[in-house]
Design an enzyme around this catalytic site. Structure first.
Site, PDB file in Angstrom:
ATOM      1  N   CYS A  72       9.285  -3.208 -10.126  1.00 14.75           N
ATOM      2  CA  CYS A  72      10.127  -2.071 -10.522  1.00 14.75           C
ATOM      3  C   CYS A  72       9.256  -0.885 -10.953  1.00 14.75           C
ATOM      4  O   CYS A  72       9.574   0.269 -10.662  1.00 14.75           O
ATOM      5  CB  CYS A  72      11.056  -2.466 -11.664  1.00 14.75           C
ATOM      6  SG  CYS A  72      12.177  -3.829 -11.268  1.00 14.75           S
ATOM      7  N   CYS A 105       0.835  -1.206   0.000  1.00 13.64           N
ATOM      8  CA  CYS A 105       0.000   0.000   0.000  1.00 13.64           C
ATOM      9  C   CYS A 105       0.867   1.252   0.000  1.00 13.64           C
ATOM     10  O   CYS A 105       0.567   2.237  -0.685  1.00 13.64           O
ATOM     11  CB  CYS A 105      -0.925   0.019   1.227  1.00 13.64           C
ATOM     12  SG  CYS A 105      -2.037  -1.401   1.345  1.00 13.64           S
TER      13      CYS A 105
END
Length: 364
Positions: free
Chosen positions: A174, A54
């Site tokens: 990434c 989150c």
């Protein structure tokens, strides 16, 4: 007391001046009106503050909301702290964090979002569902330094601390890291001794470097102290706050999340002890402060001496000057170097401000 009135505002200003969030906060009180009865579709994130994924999504989700501000009358980008408001999470079958759900604004049966958590995927989904296209604001040039086989040798092991993310173009983690990494680079842009860098480990001019560094998964993050090519693997969480804390600890910096300095930036421990020992009788500590400052290679050492001198002649100097600097900081629109300087001087002045009884001290 003036100090008590100033401190809350000061503490709010000392970290970087963070922009207000554009993501709508939902609670059990306003959820139905905003999401179910408005007739307007909404993308809702159910999150928990302690959730690492989150935290990684947060800057991406905020950017999505910012890019859709022009269409806030057509679509809502919102979030629910489902840890604090468990009833809402339970109501919509949330079992993990973060969970994103699309509400059409007419019914209480949402569609779960199951695509990528990068900005492009989220924006594409909203456009497909609502017809609203996000507007990407012009961005400043990236502060992330791109390294390859050659430039890595030129940069690492020299006069800067370097934090490097080894990434791959196809890697979802990434992509989630990218906005965090960009913000981190902006936060440290004014630190001449720190570089935030990235290596495309699958690019032809970087494959040898990735192999040499033993990179086998993405993203792999490594820290190189100035003067050495020996890496310290970064194995912590991947929110900006985690990286900032890591760099402050290892590089000796005093950055705050989002930019600016934290509450001890600019202060000098040796001189702080003299301030404390003087206990308001600053004329008695002036000579000791001067002698200590002469031995310190720190640009703010003489500022301590100045405050000692001014305070010994004018009891209210520190409070008045502190208030003036906070006013300048509060106006915003400051160059990063100027903001750093004002915060550093404010931090030093705080050492000279009077405190009340022991209860007040513990509260501070």
């Amino acid at each position: 007391m003036l100090f008590n009135r100033l401190l809350p505002a000061a503490l709010a200003l000392l970290p970087a001046l963070v922009a207000a969030e554009n993501v709508v906060e939902l609670t059990p009180t306003n959820f139905d009106d905003i999401v179910l009865k408005s007739g307007k579709p909404a993308l809702v994130e159910f999150f928990a503050p302690w959730c690492g994924h989150c935290k990684n999504l947060a800057p991406v989700y905020e950017e999505l909301a910012t890019n859709l501000l022009h269409a806030k009358d057509k679509v809502t980008i919102a979030k629910v702290d489902a840890d604090a408001h468990k009833s809402l999470g339970k109501r919509f079958g949330v079992q993990g964090f973060p969970t994103l759900k699309w509400f059409d604004g007419k019914s209480d049966t949402p569609k779960e979002y199951d695509s990528g958590r990068d900005l492009d995927s989220l924006a594409k989904f909203v456009q497909e569902k609502s017809g609203v296209r996000s507007k990407v604001k012009a961005k400043l040039p990236s502060q992330v330094v791109i390294l390859d086989d050659k430039s890595f040798q030129e940069k690492v092991g020299k006069d800067q601390d370097v934090l490097v993310a080894f990434t791959a173009p196809w890697c979802g983690h990434c992509k989630n890291l990218k906005p965090v990494w960009e913000q981190l680079a902006n936060t440290f842009a004014n630190e001449q001794g720190v570089t935030i860098a990235q290596v495309d480990a699958e690019a032809e001019n970087s494959k040898a470097l990735a192999k040499e560094q033993g990179v086998s998964s993405y993203p792999t993050i490594k820290y190189f102290k100035k003067g050495t090519t020996e890496a310290l693997p970064y194995e912590g969480a991947r929110a900006e706050a985690d990286f900032v804390e890591f760099l402050n600890t290892n590089a000796g910096t005093y950055r705050a999340v989002g930019g600016g300095l934290n509450a001890i930036g600019g202060t000098i421990e040796a001189l702080d002890s003299i301030v404390t020992k003087s206990k308001g009788a600053y004329a008695s500590g002036l000579e000791e402060a001067k002698k200590a400052a002469e031995t310190l290679q720190d640009k703010y050492a003489q500022y301590y001496v100045k405050v000692f001198e001014k305070s010994s002649k004018n009891e209210g100097y520190a409070e008045k000057e502190y208030k003036r600097l906070q006013g300048l900081i509060g106006k915003g629109n400051l160059a990063t170097e100027k903001l750093d300087d004002l915060i550093s001087r404010s931090n030093i002045l705080r050492k000279f401000l009077p405190v009340g009884d022991e209860d007040e001290k513990s509260e501070l």
